[in-house]
Every structure is written in structure tokens, then in C-alpha cells.
Motif scaffolding. Structure first.
Motif, PDB file in Angstrom:
ATOM      1  N   VAL A   1       0.864  -1.184   0.000  1.00 17.84           N
ATOM      2  CA  VAL A   1       0.000   0.000   0.000  1.00 17.84           C
ATOM      3  C   VAL A   1       0.905   1.240   0.000  1.00 17.84           C
ATOM      4  O   VAL A   1       1.669   1.463   0.942  1.00 17.84           O
ATOM      5  CB  VAL A   1      -0.923   0.006   1.238  1.00 17.84           C
ATOM      6  CG1 VAL A   1      -1.848   1.212   1.210  1.00 17.84           C
ATOM      7  CG2 VAL A   1      -1.717  -1.296   1.304  1.00 17.84           C
ATOM      8  N   THR A   2       0.853   2.012  -1.092  1.00 20.41           N
ATOM      9  CA  THR A   2       1.696   3.213  -1.200  1.00 20.41           C
ATOM     10  C   THR A   2       0.819   4.474  -1.156  1.00 20.41           C
ATOM     11  O   THR A   2      -0.416   4.376  -1.158  1.00 20.41           O
ATOM     12  CB  THR A   2       2.496   3.220  -2.514  1.00 20.41           C
ATOM     13  OG1 THR A   2       1.616   3.597  -3.577  1.00 20.41           O
ATOM     14  CG2 THR A   2       3.112   1.852  -2.814  1.00 20.41           C
ATOM     15  N   ASN A   3       1.482   5.637  -1.152  1.00 22.97           N
ATOM     16  CA  ASN A   3       0.748   6.911  -1.165  1.00 22.97           C
ATOM     17  C   ASN A   3      -0.108   7.085  -2.415  1.00 22.97           C
ATOM     18  O   ASN A   3      -1.117   7.778  -2.390  1.00 22.97           O
ATOM     19  CB  ASN A   3       1.732   8.095  -1.165  1.00 22.97           C
ATOM     20  CG  ASN A   3       2.585   8.075   0.069  1.00 22.97           C
ATOM     21  OD1 ASN A   3       2.159   7.539   1.087  1.00 22.97           O
ATOM     22  ND2 ASN A   3       3.793   8.637  -0.018  1.00 22.97           N
TER      23      ASN A   3
ATOM     24  N   VAL B   1      -2.249   1.038  -4.643  1.00 21.03           N
ATOM     25  CA  VAL B   1      -1.715  -0.274  -4.262  1.00 21.03           C
ATOM     26  C   VAL B   1      -0.914  -0.895  -5.412  1.00 21.03           C
ATOM     27  O   VAL B   1      -1.333  -0.855  -6.575  1.00 21.03           O
ATOM     28  CB  VAL B   1      -2.871  -1.220  -3.836  1.00 21.03           C
ATOM     29  CG1 VAL B   1      -2.323  -2.589  -3.438  1.00 21.03           C
ATOM     30  CG2 VAL B   1      -3.669  -0.605  -2.704  1.00 21.03           C
ATOM     31  N   VAL B   2       0.249  -1.474  -5.053  1.00 20.86           N
ATOM     32  CA  VAL B   2       1.069  -2.214  -6.013  1.00 20.86           C
ATOM     33  C   VAL B   2       0.909  -3.712  -5.709  1.00 20.86           C
ATOM     34  O   VAL B   2       1.096  -4.136  -4.568  1.00 20.86           O
ATOM     35  CB  VAL B   2       2.555  -1.810  -5.873  1.00 20.86           C
ATOM     36  CG1 VAL B   2       3.437  -2.691  -6.746  1.00 20.86           C
ATOM     37  CG2 VAL B   2       2.738  -0.338  -6.216  1.00 20.86           C
ATOM     38  N   VAL B   3       0.545  -4.472  -6.733  1.00 21.00           N
ATOM     39  CA  VAL B   3       0.285  -5.915  -6.557  1.00 21.00           C
ATOM     40  C   VAL B   3       1.463  -6.723  -7.104  1.00 21.00           C
ATOM     41  O   VAL B   3       2.002  -6.382  -8.164  1.00 21.00           O
ATOM     42  CB  VAL B   3      -1.026  -6.300  -7.280  1.00 21.00           C
ATOM     43  CG1 VAL B   3      -1.188  -7.818  -7.374  1.00 21.00           C
ATOM     44  CG2 VAL B   3      -2.229  -5.683  -6.559  1.00 21.00           C
TER      45      VAL B   3
ATOM     46  N   TYR C   1     -10.708  -8.182  -2.334  1.00 26.61           N
ATOM     47  CA  TYR C   1     -10.205  -8.119  -0.959  1.00 26.61           C
ATOM     48  C   TYR C   1      -9.361  -6.862  -0.767  1.00 26.61           C
ATOM     49  O   TYR C   1      -9.536  -6.108   0.195  1.00 26.61           O
ATOM     50  CB  TYR C   1      -9.375  -9.370  -0.646  1.00 26.61           C
ATOM     51  CG  TYR C   1      -8.851  -9.406   0.774  1.00 26.61           C
ATOM     52  CD1 TYR C   1      -9.533 -10.097   1.781  1.00 26.61           C
ATOM     53  CD2 TYR C   1      -7.680  -8.733   1.126  1.00 26.61           C
ATOM     54  CE1 TYR C   1      -9.058 -10.128   3.083  1.00 26.61           C
ATOM     55  CE2 TYR C   1      -7.201  -8.749   2.429  1.00 26.61           C
ATOM     56  CZ  TYR C   1      -7.893  -9.449   3.405  1.00 26.61           C
ATOM     57  OH  TYR C   1      -7.421  -9.472   4.694  1.00 26.61           O
ATOM     58  N   ILE C   2      -8.428  -6.627  -1.684  1.00 21.44           N
ATOM     59  CA  ILE C   2      -7.510  -5.485  -1.555  1.00 21.44           C
ATOM     60  C   ILE C   2      -8.291  -4.170  -1.591  1.00 21.44           C
ATOM     61  O   ILE C   2      -8.104  -3.299  -0.741  1.00 21.44           O
ATOM     62  CB  ILE C   2      -6.449  -5.494  -2.679  1.00 21.44           C
ATOM     63  CG1 ILE C   2      -5.551  -6.731  -2.552  1.00 21.44           C
ATOM     64  CG2 ILE C   2      -5.604  -4.225  -2.649  1.00 21.44           C
ATOM     65  CD1 ILE C   2      -4.624  -6.954  -3.745  1.00 21.44           C
ATOM     66  N   GLU C   3      -9.198  -4.055  -2.561  1.00 27.11           N
ATOM     67  CA  GLU C   3      -9.929  -2.788  -2.711  1.00 27.11           C
ATOM     68  C   GLU C   3     -10.866  -2.542  -1.536  1.00 27.11           C
ATOM     69  O   GLU C   3     -11.012  -1.408  -1.060  1.00 27.11           O
ATOM     70  CB  GLU C   3     -10.682  -2.769  -4.048  1.00 27.11           C
ATOM     71  CG  GLU C   3      -9.706  -2.575  -5.211  1.00 27.11           C
ATOM     72  CD  GLU C   3     -10.358  -2.623  -6.588  1.00 27.11           C
ATOM     73  OE1 GLU C   3      -9.718  -2.169  -7.545  1.00 27.11           O
ATOM     74  OE2 GLU C   3     -11.499  -3.149  -6.697  1.00 27.11           O
ATOM     75  N   SER C   4     -11.485  -3.616  -1.044  1.00 32.56           N
ATOM     76  CA  SER C   4     -12.437  -3.392   0.056  1.00 32.56           C
ATOM     77  C   SER C   4     -11.717  -3.148   1.389  1.00 32.56           C
ATOM     78  O   SER C   4     -12.229  -2.426   2.238  1.00 32.56           O
ATOM     79  CB  SER C   4     -13.422  -4.558   0.159  1.00 32.56           C
ATOM     80  OG  SER C   4     -12.726  -5.734   0.481  1.00 32.56           O
TER      81      SER C   4
ATOM     82  N   VAL D   1       0.710  -3.692 -11.355  1.00 30.89           N
ATOM     83  CA  VAL D   1       0.865  -5.122 -11.046  1.00 30.89           C
ATOM     84  C   VAL D   1       2.234  -5.556 -11.558  1.00 30.89           C
ATOM     85  O   VAL D   1       2.626  -5.201 -12.674  1.00 30.89           O
ATOM     86  CB  VAL D   1      -0.245  -5.962 -11.727  1.00 30.89           C
ATOM     87  CG1 VAL D   1       0.001  -7.450 -11.517  1.00 30.89           C
ATOM     88  CG2 VAL D   1      -1.618  -5.572 -11.203  1.00 30.89           C
ATOM     89  N   PHE D   2       2.979  -6.276 -10.717  1.00 33.94           N
ATOM     90  CA  PHE D   2       4.251  -6.862 -11.149  1.00 33.94           C
ATOM     91  C   PHE D   2       4.109  -8.382 -11.220  1.00 33.94           C
ATOM     92  O   PHE D   2       3.516  -8.994 -10.319  1.00 33.94           O
ATOM     93  CB  PHE D   2       5.373  -6.540 -10.149  1.00 33.94           C
ATOM     94  CG  PHE D   2       5.808  -5.101 -10.168  1.00 33.94           C
ATOM     95  CD1 PHE D   2       6.275  -4.513 -11.339  1.00 33.94           C
ATOM     96  CD2 PHE D   2       5.755  -4.331  -9.009  1.00 33.94           C
ATOM     97  CE1 PHE D   2       6.687  -3.181 -11.355  1.00 33.94           C
ATOM     98  CE2 PHE D   2       6.166  -3.003  -9.021  1.00 33.94           C
ATOM     99  CZ  PHE D   2       6.638  -2.425 -10.196  1.00 33.94           C
ATOM    100  N   ILE D   3       4.678  -8.978 -12.264  1.00 34.11           N
ATOM    101  CA  ILE D   3       4.664 -10.445 -12.393  1.00 34.11           C
ATOM    102  C   ILE D   3       6.109 -10.942 -12.266  1.00 34.11           C
ATOM    103  O   ILE D   3       6.976 -10.534 -13.040  1.00 34.11           O
ATOM    104  CB  ILE D   3       4.058 -10.876 -13.751  1.00 34.11           C
ATOM    105  CG1 ILE D   3       2.614 -10.375 -13.873  1.00 34.11           C
ATOM    106  CG2 ILE D   3       4.130 -12.397 -13.929  1.00 34.11           C
ATOM    107  CD1 ILE D   3       1.651 -10.906 -12.824  1.00 34.11           C
TER     108      ILE D   3
END
Lengths: 260, 323
Positions: free
Chosen positions: B77-79, B82-84, B100-103, B112-114
Motif C-alpha cells: 500500500v503506497t501513497n 496499491v502495487v500488486v 479483498y484489496i480494494e475493500s 501489477v508486477f509479475i
């Protein structure tokens, strides 16, 4: 009189019951497939021409439970102490090409290991024929997700596969307290003919001879054997040197090599 | 003997048949409904440090029971949002993860990083198709080449959980190096060995390292696309980093070197062990059934994964033996 009739009636029942029991007993010995595959009757006919069979645990077929790489499923067949073996047929009930290989162990051990291609989950079986003509059958279910048989060989996509076609590399291991191990690899695409536009192209015959040129054993192989096949055989300890391997593929290309 | 077959005669009560039939239909419907309701990954994130969370998956293999949730995915969780990191084994997983993350954060996802091209790490991508999905060019090429085959394979392994899942290719090529995102100093490190391209993410701001599948913890490493020598070299490089916590690709979060050492020891043993089997003239099916050392028994699914390793590595090793 009436008692007599009753007795005869009971006797009839008794004898027919024992007949059923006897038939069932023979049945369990000869044709109840321990792998419980619906294909058994068919392969019994097509692979073994309905000849007499016994399901026999001494014919040990080792394949993994799951294929993982359907182009390279390892299998080994080792026949235990059931007398002299004239021929071993290896086949997979549900492969598009069922016949994998026939091995005539001749003067060497009834053991062979190699890799093959599968298309889907299937029983993998080996049938070993003893001198009395009876096939002793062992097998194992192989789970596979498919793709092995209809994919082209890797080498058919390479430009230089012809340069190494039929090349043989080998090694003989002398081992303590067990037979010598011979392993050899032959460069060959082993194309099944099921991949679009690529005809069947595979090694048909391999003969292993001693230094006098006498035949020790031979193998008739078919399309499902993996590309650049790798065979393992067992020979009597410290007996053989200067073995040769000869054979050909279905296009008439010859294989001829003195083994190391 | 054939079993006796009893046919219903015309005078049998038809209503009994109908009743049995409708009860059967109702029964099937109930099963279908409860099955659909069961396909929930029940994702709950665990905090690693403040603002960094991980969904810890099982250390088993893919199954219809676990729906492929055998992987760790994470988020920071950044300023700026969110980075996944990795999106899980299926579209369904991706959607549930995103919900889940958004709620819980009330924030939107900005990136998003893979980490690598294996299906349990990227098949949730579809759920993030409105967000830039970034990875190394090697990872993206891997997905382009093998993504569809992996997807087919997972349909076979986990079935219904995969419904509507497709291999969605990352949309942004990233180059190794440091950059700032929402107040976090993030470093992307390009390594390899588990696959041809393994992306490591190191958050300098929190000291959390995401080594992807270069590190397994209490779980036998998977070597399907591995180059073991390269993998060992990559682990040595990871050992030089000054991290506080590490989120391995599989297994619990850890703060020391233990998981790296486990992974390293297993891989170097495996390589020597298989080479030794070849040197002794063993066929592949014989290598499958060799005994495994007691020291690795603490790794989950050791025997299963060892067998897969033989099936995956031995053919090439055999070919090289004679080259």
C-alpha cells in the motif's frame, strides 16, 4: 421317488454352482484385467491375437503415475523368474498408436528401459511370452494430460537433423553383483506421422550382436518410442565386448555401430 | 455371470418413477449450487510490515481441492495506490484478490508486477486488465510462448476453478533498476535459474524482498523450467541483499537466510544425485524410485516433486551425457 428328484435337483444346483466357481477361478487367472480397463479385450485381440494370457505380477512395468512430459515418458520392463522369455511386447491401450515396441531378449536379460510418447491417460502394458506360448502380462495406469503424439519432433524443426541421423553413442557398465548395463542412444526424429504434414519416420529394427556377429537380442520399435531414443539393456556380467548394433528405419536408412 | 437387469413393467406406478426422477434432479441441482458456492479461495492477507501484505498459499501441488492456491501473492500500500505482486493461479483468484484489496484498503490498484511466467503467478492477470501489468521482457516472452499450454494444463489439474481463465499477457516491459512509486523505493533485479527470467522485487523503503520462486520455504522447489547452476548463482546474489523480511514464492514469510539455504541445499543435492544416477548407468524409471535423504523430509511434497524433477530434468541430462 420324490426324494430322489429333490436330491437330483440339489445336485444339479450344487454342480452348476461349482462349475461357476471353477470358471470364475480360471477367469481370475487369465482374463480379469487388474487395471480394470475397458480396453483390455480389444488390446488382447489386436496386440496378442487373443492368445492365452496370465496377468502376472512378475512382469514389472515401471512408469510414473503422471506423465509430466508426454513426449518423454520413461518405462522399464523387468520380467522376474518365470522361465525363458521369447518375446516382450510393450503397448499402451489408449494411445493412437498402441504398439510401442517388441523386444526379443534372446541371450540377454528380460529387461528393457526407454522413453515413449503418449497422447492421453492410458494403461501401459508389457506382455512376456514364455516357451509354452502363454503371455504373462503386467502393467500400470499412466495419467497424462496429452499432447505427446500429435506434436512434431523437435528435430524435424531443426535444419541439421540429417547430419546426425542414425548416429549411435553407447556405454557398457560392468557392475558388481548384478548384470552389466548397456545404454545406447540413436539420433532419430521418430516422427509418428500424426503431426500434420510430417510423415511417419521411425526406427523399425535394432539388432544387438556379439563380436562374432551372433545375434544376442533384437528390438522392433514403433512410432511412439521417443525422439533420439535411449535404450537400457542388461547383459551377463563381464562376458561381452565388441558388441555391435545394426538396424534400419522405415525409410531404409541403416544403423551400424560397434558399441563402446 | 451377468447381473440380472430388471425392467419396469408398463403397469409399474409411473408416479413413483416421476417422483424418483424429480428428487434426483433436485439432488443434482443442490450439488451444482453448493459446488459453485464452494469455489471460494477465502483469501485473507497477512501483514509482513506496515502496509505490506501477503496472501500465503498452500505448500502442496495443484489440486481440485485447493484450486491452485499454492502460491504467495502480495501487495504494497503506497501513497499513490496499491502495487500488486503476482496475480495467482486463475481469473477467479485474481478477482477475489482484487476485491479483498480494494475493500480492505479503500484504494485503487496502480500497478501489477509479475515475477515469472509460471501459471500460478500470472493467471489472475485478467482481473487487472485496466491496470498496467509489468514484467521483464524475458518473463513476457515466456508467457507468450508457454502461457496457453500452462493454461490448458491448469484446466486439467484444477477444473472449475479455472472457468473463463485465459493467459493474459503483461502490458508493460520493465527494465532492471531503481525507481520510486508512491513513496517507496523499489528495485527490480533481473535474475534467472528457476526459469529463464526471474524478476526479483526489493522494496528499499520497508526492507521487504520478493524473490519470487527463486526461494521456496519448507516446500520442495519446482524445477520444471530450471537451470540449476544459474539458480544457485541467483541465490548467492540474493544472499548479499540486506533485507528485513523475505516473501518466498511458496511457503511462510521469513526474516533470515533459512529458506534460501534450504532451496540451495536441495538444488545442489538434486543436481549431484541425478548426475550420479546417470554415471551409474541408471535408466530414468530407475532414477524415479531412488531413496531420498532424510535431511529433506521437512520439505513439503518431497517425493512428488522429486519424481517430477526426474521426469523434467533427466531426459536432457541423458542427451547431454553422450554429447
Amino acid at each position: 421317488m420324490s426324494i430322489n428328484i429333490k436330491q437330483r435337483f440339489y445336485f444339479k444346483i450344487f454342480s452348476s454352482l461349482s462349475l461357476i466357481a471353477a470358471v470364475n477361478f480360471v477367469y481370475a487367472q487369465t482374463s480379469v484385467d487388474p487395471l480394470d480397463a475397458p480396453t483390455w479385450e480389444t488390446v488382447h485381440k489386436t496386440m496378442l491375437f487373443n492368445e492365452e494370457v496370465v496377468f502376472d505380477e512378475r512382469v514389472k512395468v515401471v512408469v510414473p503415475d503422471v506423465a509430466e512430459d508426454p513426449m518423454n515418458v520413461p518405462v522399464s520392463v523387468r520380467v522376474g523368474d518365470i522361465g525363458e522369455i521369447e518375446e516382450i511386447r510393450v503397448f499402451a491401450d489408449l494411445n493412437p498408436i498402441q504398439k510401442i515396441l517388441n523386444f526379443y531378449p534372446g541371450k540377454i536379460e528380460p529387461f528393457i528401459a526407454f522413453r515413449f510418447k503418449v497422447q492421453q491417460s492410458t494403461p501401459v502394458r508389457a506382455a512376456a511370452r514364455t516357451k509354452d506360448g502363454v503371455w504373462h502380462v503386467g502393467g500400470h495406469w499412466l495419467d497424462a494430460t496429452g499432447g505427446g503424439c500429435t506434436a512434431p519432433s523437435v528435430s524435424s524443426g531443426l535444419a541439421n537433423w540429417e547430419d546426425t541421423l542414425g548416429d549411435v553413442k553407447s556405454r557398457l557398465w560392468s557392475r558388481k553383483d548384478q548384470p552389466d548395463r548397456l545404454r545406447f542412444r540413436i539420433m532419430h526424429p521418430m516422427d509418428t506421422g500424426l503431426a500434420s504434414g510430417i510423415p511417419a519416420f521411425y526406427i523399425e529394427l535394432l539388432e544387438l550382436k556379439d563380436s562374432n556377429g551372433d545375434l544376442l537380442a533384437h528390438i522392433e520399435s514403433y512410432q511412439p518410442v521417443s525422439e533420439n531414443p535411449f535404450f537400457s539393456l542388461d547383459l551377463e556380467s563381464n562376458r561381452y565386448q565388441g558388441l555391435t548394433l545394426t538396424g534400419h528405419d522405415n525409410n531404409g536408412n541403416q544403423i551400424n555401430k560397434v558399441l563402446q | 455371470m451377468k447381473p440380472t437387469v430388471r425392467f419396469f413393467q408398463p403397469h409399474d406406478n409411473v408416479s413413483i418413477l416421476m417422483r424418483t426422477f424429480s428428487v434426483l434432479i433436485l439432488f443434482i441441482l443442490t450439488i451444482q449450487v453448493s459446488k459453485a458456492a464452494e469455489l471460494d479461495y477465502n483469501l485473507i492477507a497477512e501483514p509482513v510490515v506496515e502496509g505490506t501484505y501477503v496472501f500465503v498459499g498452500s505448500t502442496k501441488y495443484f489440486s481440485k481441492q485447493n484450486g491452485g492456491n499454492i502460491v504467495n501473492t502480495a501487495y504494497i500500500v503506497t501513497n499513490a495506490g496499491v502495487v500488486v505482486i503476482d496475480t495467482g493461479p486463475s481469473y477467479r483468484y485474481g478477482k477475489q484478490m482484487r476485491d479483498y484489496i480494494e475493500s480492505t484498503t479503500g484504494l485503487s490498484i496502480i500497478k501489477v508486477f509479475i515475477t515469472h511466467h509460471h501459471p500460478d503467478h500470472f493467471l489472475g492477470n485478467q482481473a487487472f486488465n485496466d491496470v498496467p501489468i509489468a514484467s521483464l521482457s524475458g518473463v513476457i516472452n515466456g508467457i507468450k510462448l508457454q502461457g496457453n499450454a500452462f493454461t490448458d494444463n491448469l484446466y486439467a489439474l484444477i477444473g472449475d476453478w479455472m472457468k473463463e481463465t485465459e493467459a493474459y499477457i503483461p502490458t508493460e516491459v520493465i527494465v532492471p533498476g531503481k525507481f520510486s512509486i508512491g513513496g517507496h523505493e523499489i528495485e527490480i533485479i533481473a535474475l534467472d535459474g528457476h526459469t529463464d527470467s526471474d524478476m526479483v522485487i526489493y522494496d528499499h523503503t520497508t526492507g521487504v524482498l520478493f524473490p519470487g520462486d527463486l526461494v521456496f520455504h519448507n516446500r520442495t522447489p519446482a524445477v520444471a523450467n530450471a537451470n540449476i547452476q544459474h539458480w544457485l548463482d541467483s541465490i548467492s546474489k540474493l544472499q548479499e541483499l540486506n533485507y528485513k523480511y523475505m516473501v518466498p514464492g511458496h511457503g511462510a514469510v521469513i526474516s533470515d537466510e533459512h529458506a534460501m539455504i534450504q532451496t540451495r541445499d536441495y538444488l545442489s543435492w538434486l543436481h549431484k544425485h541425478l548426475q550420479n544416477a546417470l554415471d551409474r548407468g541408471l535408466a530414468m524409471s530407475e532414477a524415479l524410485t531412488l531413496e531420498l535423504p532424510a535431511s529433506f523430509q521437512s520439505l513439503d511434497i518431497l517425493h512428488e516433486e522429486y519424481k517430477r524433477a526426474v521426469l523434467q530434468l533427466y531426459p536432457d541430462m541423458e542427451q547431454n551425457y553422450f554429447n
